[in-house]
Design a protein around this motif. Structure first.
Motif, PDB file in Angstrom:
ATOM      1  N   LEU A  68       0.889  -1.156   0.000  1.00  0.00           N
ATOM      2  CA  LEU A  68       0.000   0.000   0.000  1.00  0.00           C
ATOM      3  C   LEU A  68       0.932   1.212   0.000  1.00  0.00           C
ATOM      4  N   GLY A  69       1.233   1.723  -1.167  1.00  0.00           N
ATOM      5  CA  GLY A  69       2.247   2.760  -1.287  1.00  0.00           C
ATOM      6  C   GLY A  69       1.688   4.152  -1.395  1.00  0.00           C
ATOM      7  N   SER A  70       2.433   5.012  -2.054  1.00  0.00           N
ATOM      8  CA  SER A  70       2.152   6.440  -2.039  1.00  0.00           C
ATOM      9  C   SER A  70       0.822   6.793  -2.688  1.00  0.00           C
ATOM     10  N   VAL A  71       0.441   6.105  -3.759  1.00  0.00           N
ATOM     11  CA  VAL A  71      -0.793   6.469  -4.456  1.00  0.00           C
ATOM     12  C   VAL A  71      -2.018   6.111  -3.627  1.00  0.00           C
ATOM     13  N   SER A  72      -2.132   4.836  -3.220  1.00  0.00           N
ATOM     14  CA  SER A  72      -3.282   4.432  -2.404  1.00  0.00           C
ATOM     15  C   SER A  72      -3.344   5.244  -1.116  1.00  0.00           C
ATOM     16  N   HIS A  73      -2.182   5.402  -0.481  1.00  0.00           N
ATOM     17  CA  HIS A  73      -2.112   6.178   0.754  1.00  0.00           C
ATOM     18  C   HIS A  73      -2.552   7.613   0.515  1.00  0.00           C
ATOM     19  N   GLY A  74      -2.025   8.223  -0.557  1.00  0.00           N
ATOM     20  CA  GLY A  74      -2.355   9.618  -0.847  1.00  0.00           C
ATOM     21  C   GLY A  74      -3.820   9.816  -1.177  1.00  0.00           C
TER      22      GLY A  74
END
Length: 279
Positions: free
Chosen positions: A254-260
């Motif tokens: 769960l990286g920057s895009v989903s988190h953002g």
């Protein structure tokens, strides 16, 4: 997945909004609904269990008021919140959670608990920040051709079909900054972007052919996926993203895009992770 829609309940305002969202989704997609509360270490004991049983029954009553035809059940679970929710997701169609909570669901999205649930749960995890003020008749999905994005696309199409809504597929790619001393490199990047856009259009053509009953639009964005999807969320009823991707959606677990997107979208967000046995 033929299992129930599972909604986390803790008595908070966001959890109540999550129950409302889950009940409406269960009605649209003709699925059963299960309301779950997880008792952690701080909430054990006879009195607290009695209290949480009451909270669960109140949530169930609210769901039945929204849709009398939906089969509604409740469960009071014990143990670690993250582990319990992940176990629930294994047999669920989807898991619906409030954006902020109390008790066992405290800081569910903005802290490590929410990231762990969205990153490890099987299937879609829908995060609801609050009651919907307006219905836009649109579902937005992040699309990059990865396996995770294909799972997200399939779920987004199902949601759009059930809502009789339009589906907007956003393909966003932010090119690196090119030095003025390397003009040829800039031309190569432009060619790469055009090729990526072409293959994205081909994927959309295939999705439309397989789903002629759903209106599928597409948007090519030359920017980072987070602002592109966050902006699209302002006129959407739901934003759907894969838990990880490639290209513009590159992220681990769960990286920057989903988190953002979880942080910045103004409507509910569904993070879709392939189930066990899929890549």
């Amino acid at each position: 997945m033929a299992g129930p829609i599972v909604v986390g309940v803790d008595g908070s305002e966001c959890a109540r909004a999550a129950v409302e969202w889950a009940a409406a989704d269960a009605r649209r997609r003709r699925l059963p609904l299960k309301a779950v509360h997880v008792c952690g270490r701080t909430s054990r004991g006879f009195d607290s269990r009695t209290y949480w049983h009451g909270v669960l029954e109140a949530a169930a009553d609210s769901a039945r008021a929204i849709s009398a035809e939906v089969e509604v059940s409740t469960e009071l679970a014990e143990g670690n919140v993250v582990e319990a929710l992940i176990r629930q997701s294994a047999s669920a169609d989807s898991l619906v959670l409030g954006g902020r909570g109390s008790g066992g669901f405290a800081e569910l999205v903005l802290g490590s608990v929410g990231l762990a649930v969205a990153g490890h749960a099987q299937g879609p995890v829908v995060v609801v920040r609050g009651p919907a003020a307006t219905e836009h008749g649109r579902v937005v999905v992040g699309e990059d051709g990865s396996e995770s994005a294909r799972e997200a696309m399939a779920y987004a199409i199902e949601q759009a079909r059930a809502r009789h809504a339009q589906l907007l597929a956003v393909h966003a790619c932010q090119a690196p900054v090119v030095s003025a001393y390397a003009p040829d490199y800039g031309l190569l990047l432009e060619d790469a972007f055009q090729e990526e856009a072409r293959t994205a259009r081909e994927r959309m053509t295939q999705w439309r052919a397989e789903n002629p009953d759903v209106e599928i639009l597409e948007q090519q964005a030359r920017e980072h996926p987070v602002p592109a999807l966050s902006q699209a969320s302002t006129t959407a009823d739901l934003v759907v993203v894969g838990s990880r991707g490639l290209g513009g959606f590159a992220s681990a677990l769960l990286g920057s895009v989903s988190h953002g997107v979880l942080h910045h979208a103004t409507c509910p967000v569904a993070v879709v992770r392939p189930r066990t046995g899929k890549p």
